[in-house]
Design a protein around this motif. Structure first.
Motif, PDB file in Angstrom:
ATOM      1  N   GLU A   1      63.717  64.445 -23.835  1.00 32.92           N
ATOM      2  CA  GLU A   1      62.868  63.491 -24.559  1.00 32.92           C
ATOM      3  C   GLU A   1      63.523  62.112 -24.620  1.00 32.92           C
ATOM      4  N   LEU A   2      64.835  62.075 -24.843  1.00 30.66           N
ATOM      5  CA  LEU A   2      65.522  60.781 -24.887  1.00 30.66           C
ATOM      6  C   LEU A   2      65.474  60.090 -23.530  1.00 30.66           C
ATOM      7  N   MET A   3      65.656  60.856 -22.464  1.00 30.55           N
ATOM      8  CA  MET A   3      65.615  60.275 -21.125  1.00 30.55           C
ATOM      9  C   MET A   3      64.234  59.706 -20.818  1.00 30.55           C
TER      10      MET A   3
ATOM     11  N   ILE B   1      62.087  58.584 -22.999  1.00 33.39           N
ATOM     12  CA  ILE B   1      61.869  57.408 -23.837  1.00 33.39           C
ATOM     13  C   ILE B   1      62.675  56.210 -23.334  1.00 33.39           C
ATOM     14  N   SER B   2      63.879  56.458 -22.836  1.00 33.52           N
ATOM     15  CA  SER B   2      64.803  55.360 -22.535  1.00 33.52           C
ATOM     16  C   SER B   2      64.748  54.880 -21.090  1.00 33.52           C
ATOM     17  N   ILE B   3      64.975  55.772 -20.120  1.00 37.05           N
ATOM     18  CA  ILE B   3      65.152  55.281 -18.751  1.00 37.05           C
ATOM     19  C   ILE B   3      64.299  55.984 -17.700  1.00 37.05           C
ATOM     20  N   LEU B   4      63.692  57.126 -18.027  1.00 39.29           N
ATOM     21  CA  LEU B   4      62.902  57.850 -17.024  1.00 39.29           C
ATOM     22  C   LEU B   4      61.517  58.193 -17.568  1.00 39.29           C
ATOM     23  N   PRO B   5      60.714  57.190 -17.898  1.00 43.84           N
ATOM     24  CA  PRO B   5      59.420  57.458 -18.543  1.00 43.84           C
ATOM     25  C   PRO B   5      58.406  58.169 -17.652  1.00 43.84           C
ATOM     26  N   ILE B   6      58.549  58.032 -16.346  1.00 43.35           N
ATOM     27  CA  ILE B   6      57.568  58.612 -15.426  1.00 43.35           C
ATOM     28  C   ILE B   6      57.992  60.008 -14.961  1.00 43.35           C
ATOM     29  N   THR B   7      59.291  60.262 -14.964  1.00 46.87           N
ATOM     30  CA  THR B   7      59.804  61.545 -14.476  1.00 46.87           C
ATOM     31  C   THR B   7      59.314  62.688 -15.362  1.00 46.87           C
ATOM     32  N   PRO B   8      58.792  63.750 -14.776  1.00 47.36           N
ATOM     33  CA  PRO B   8      58.334  64.896 -15.572  1.00 47.36           C
ATOM     34  C   PRO B   8      59.483  65.516 -16.369  1.00 47.36           C
ATOM     35  N   LEU B   9      59.171  65.961 -17.571  1.00 52.63           N
ATOM     36  CA  LEU B   9      60.175  66.589 -18.430  1.00 52.63           C
ATOM     37  C   LEU B   9      60.793  67.805 -17.758  1.00 52.63           C
ATOM     38  N   GLU B  10      59.992  68.530 -16.990  1.00 53.68           N
ATOM     39  CA  GLU B  10      60.486  69.726 -16.306  1.00 53.68           C
ATOM     40  C   GLU B  10      61.618  69.388 -15.342  1.00 53.68           C
ATOM     41  N   VAL B  11      61.483  68.287 -14.639  1.00 59.34           N
ATOM     42  CA  VAL B  11      62.507  67.888 -13.670  1.00 59.34           C
ATOM     43  C   VAL B  11      63.813  67.554 -14.380  1.00 59.34           C
ATOM     44  N   ILE B  12      63.729  66.825 -15.485  1.00 56.98           N
ATOM     45  CA  ILE B  12      64.928  66.428 -16.228  1.00 56.98           C
ATOM     46  C   ILE B  12      65.675  67.655 -16.743  1.00 56.98           C
ATOM     47  N   THR B  13      64.951  68.604 -17.328  1.00 56.56           N
ATOM     48  CA  THR B  13      65.601  69.784 -17.905  1.00 56.56           C
ATOM     49  C   THR B  13      66.219  70.680 -16.825  1.00 56.56           C
TER      50      THR B  13
ATOM     51  N   VAL C   1      72.742  56.820 -24.605  1.00 61.90           N
ATOM     52  CA  VAL C   1      72.197  57.838 -23.705  1.00 61.90           C
ATOM     53  C   VAL C   1      73.337  58.657 -23.107  1.00 61.90           C
ATOM     54  N   PHE C   2      74.437  57.980 -22.773  1.00 60.02           N
ATOM     55  CA  PHE C   2      75.611  58.682 -22.231  1.00 60.02           C
ATOM     56  C   PHE C   2      76.173  59.657 -23.260  1.00 60.02           C
ATOM     57  N   ILE C   3      76.243  59.238 -24.534  1.00 58.92           N
ATOM     58  CA  ILE C   3      76.749  60.120 -25.592  1.00 58.92           C
ATOM     59  C   ILE C   3      75.900  61.377 -25.665  1.00 58.92           C
ATOM     60  N   LEU C   4      74.568  61.202 -25.693  1.00 58.49           N
ATOM     61  CA  LEU C   4      73.695  62.372 -25.799  1.00 58.49           C
ATOM     62  C   LEU C   4      73.771  63.229 -24.546  1.00 58.49           C
ATOM     63  N   MET C   5      73.839  62.609 -23.388  1.00 59.53           N
ATOM     64  CA  MET C   5      73.893  63.357 -22.133  1.00 59.53           C
ATOM     65  C   MET C   5      75.127  64.247 -22.081  1.00 59.53           C
ATOM     66  N   THR C   6      76.291  63.679 -22.367  1.00 58.28           N
ATOM     67  CA  THR C   6      77.524  64.469 -22.330  1.00 58.28           C
ATOM     68  C   THR C   6      77.585  65.439 -23.495  1.00 58.28           C
ATOM     69  N   GLY C   7      77.094  65.005 -24.674  1.00 54.94           N
ATOM     70  CA  GLY C   7      77.091  65.895 -25.830  1.00 54.94           C
ATOM     71  C   GLY C   7      76.211  67.108 -25.602  1.00 54.94           C
ATOM     72  N   VAL C   8      75.024  66.895 -25.023  1.00 55.89           N
ATOM     73  CA  VAL C   8      74.127  68.005 -24.710  1.00 55.89           C
ATOM     74  C   VAL C   8      74.759  68.917 -23.668  1.00 55.89           C
ATOM     75  N   PHE C   9      75.391  68.320 -22.678  1.00 58.22           N
ATOM     76  CA  PHE C   9      76.051  69.123 -21.640  1.00 58.22           C
ATOM     77  C   PHE C   9      77.084  70.070 -22.258  1.00 58.22           C
ATOM     78  N   ILE C  10      77.912  69.553 -23.173  1.00 58.02           N
ATOM     79  CA  ILE C  10      78.941  70.381 -23.799  1.00 58.02           C
ATOM     80  C   ILE C  10      78.300  71.443 -24.687  1.00 58.02           C
ATOM     81  N   LYS C  11      77.341  71.043 -25.529  1.00 59.55           N
ATOM     82  CA  LYS C  11      76.728  71.993 -26.460  1.00 59.55           C
ATOM     83  C   LYS C  11      75.975  73.093 -25.722  1.00 59.55           C
ATOM     84  N   VAL C  12      75.196  72.714 -24.731  1.00 61.51           N
ATOM     85  CA  VAL C  12      74.437  73.715 -23.977  1.00 61.51           C
ATOM     86  C   VAL C  12      75.383  74.660 -23.244  1.00 61.51           C
ATOM     87  N   SER C  13      76.462  74.123 -22.707  1.00 64.29           N
ATOM     88  CA  SER C  13      77.433  74.967 -21.998  1.00 64.29           C
ATOM     89  C   SER C  13      78.068  75.975 -22.939  1.00 64.29           C
ATOM     90  N   VAL C  14      78.425  75.542 -24.150  1.00 66.72           N
ATOM     91  CA  VAL C  14      79.036  76.454 -25.124  1.00 66.72           C
ATOM     92  C   VAL C  14      78.044  77.541 -25.531  1.00 66.72           C
TER      93      VAL C  14
END
Length: 375
Positions: free
Chosen positions: A106-108, A110-122, A275-288
């Motif tokens: 959702e952040l991506m 809103i911020s930098i990829l408004p046209i990209t489908p959510l499915e692709v980002i996830t 965006v970088f904070i959330l991207m890396t933070g999500v990466f760590i949290k999801v991995s754990v």
């Protein structure tokens, strides 16, 4: 299911993992704004309680003879019931991972990829998670060591730049407790209690993988204290920059605050750093969460967790999109439903029950031993 090889981490790595895990999405995704100008007070109280929570988890593991969460469940409830609860915990961890992936998507958009489908980002986000978890817990910890200075540095930098931009109006923090303690309690329980501090329940799977378990309690408490102060710091700058109506203005207050930065007509649009904070933070949290959930399946089915990586990783992005129709519904579900239905039972209810059952088993064993000696 003791850790060995690349499933062993040092105390320092555990400290970094818990710190970045707790900061993760909490500094970017708004939660607890019911307290308005006292939002930071609710977060500070939650951080203090969070220190007690992580110490409680450590004491539970110590009381159970250094058994991790899954071993405690099997010991307390037996093979069949214990296995069923372990599978539920794995599904819970996978579900929280999917919610974090959705936050990032959702952040991506809103911020930098408004046209990209959510499915692709996830789906794209799951690839580095899959690879890192496949390599093992130690690799995940080392990656966290690498990215942690950037996350912490950017978080501090955003506040400094906002201050020198003249965007921080500390009068927004007044009056302190102007509406009484009621709104603070409403923000604290259960939202800020369970997110992110209650989520540390996932580390009851990992704590026994450290090289010196006797120091885990102090390390975990210190990590939560530091992350709690940093989250409180983020809350203060958000309120000071945007005012008290954060919920009305934005779903990602730190990013919106960062957009206000303008120095020397040159330094601006630094929201990409958030965006970088959330991207890396999500990466760590999801991995754990992903790793812990897979270890639960490994414990139940006696199959190496890496065998489950591919099938489960295809489901997490799917449910990340399926969870809710839009971003508003996603956040409402996360703040109004999930804390009561999932967080409180899995984070506190079952661990308290585990402590009680283990205590009864120990008492019964002690009584039987003393009875045998007496006879």
């Amino acid at each position: 299911m003791k850790a060995d090889g690349n499933d062993k981490i040092s105390l320092w790595q555990l400290f970094i993992l818990i710190t970045i895990f707790a900061i993760g999405t909490a500094v970017v995704v708004g939660a607890g704004e019911e307290a308005r100008q006292d939002y930071w007070i609710a977060e500070f109280i939650a951080a203090i309680v969070g220190v007690g929570i992580v110490l409680g988890y450590y004491q539970l593991i110590s009381f159970a003879g250094k058994k991790n969460l899954y071993e405690m469940l099997s010991f307390s409830f037996g093979k069949w019931i214990g296995s069923a609860i372990i599978v539920l915990y794995s599904l819970y961890f996978f579900y929280i991972a999917s919610r974090n992936i959705r936050d990032f998507g959702e952040l991506m958009k809103i911020s930098i990829l408004p046209i990209t489908p959510l499915e692709v980002i996830t789906i794209v986000m799951m690839f580095p998670v899959m690879y890192t978890v496949y390599l093992g817990l130690e690799v995940l910890a080392r990656v966290t060591e690498i990215v942690s200075p950037y996350i912490l540095g950017i978080l501090v930098l955003v506040g400094v730049l906002l201050f020198f931009s003249g965007e921080l109006q500390f009068t927004h923090l007044l009056p302190i407790l102007g509406d009484g303690f009621g709104p603070v309690w409403e923000a604290f329980f259960p939202t800020l209690l369970t997110f992110p501090y209650g989520e540390v329940i996932v580390f009851t799977v990992i704590m026994t993988a450290t090289t010196r378990f006797s120091h885990v309690g102090k390390v975990g408490a210190t990590a939560i204290a530091i992350s709690g102060l940093l989250i409180t710091y983020a809350n203060v700058i958000q309120i000071a920059a945007l005012g008290v109506d954060l919920k009305v203005r934005t779903l990602f207050p730190l990013m919106t605050a960062a957009r206000e930065i303008m120095l020397m007509e040159f330094i601006e649009r630094v929201d990409i750093l958030v965006v970088f904070i959330l991207m890396t933070g999500v990466f760590i949290k999801v991995s754990v969460f992903f790793y812990a959930g897979l270890k639960g399946l490994e414990h139940v089915f006696s199959v190496p967790y890496r065998k489950f990586i591919l099938p489960v990783s295809t489901l997490i992005p799917f449910f990340a999109v399926l969870n809710s129709v839009n971003v508003v519904e996603h956040f409402e579900e996360g703040l109004m439903i999930v804390p009561y239905v999932l967080h409180l039972p899995f984070q506190f209810g079952i661990p308290l029950l585990l402590f009680f059952i283990i205590w009864l088993k120990k008492k019964k064993k002690k009584k039987s031993i003393s009875g045998g000696v007496a006879s």
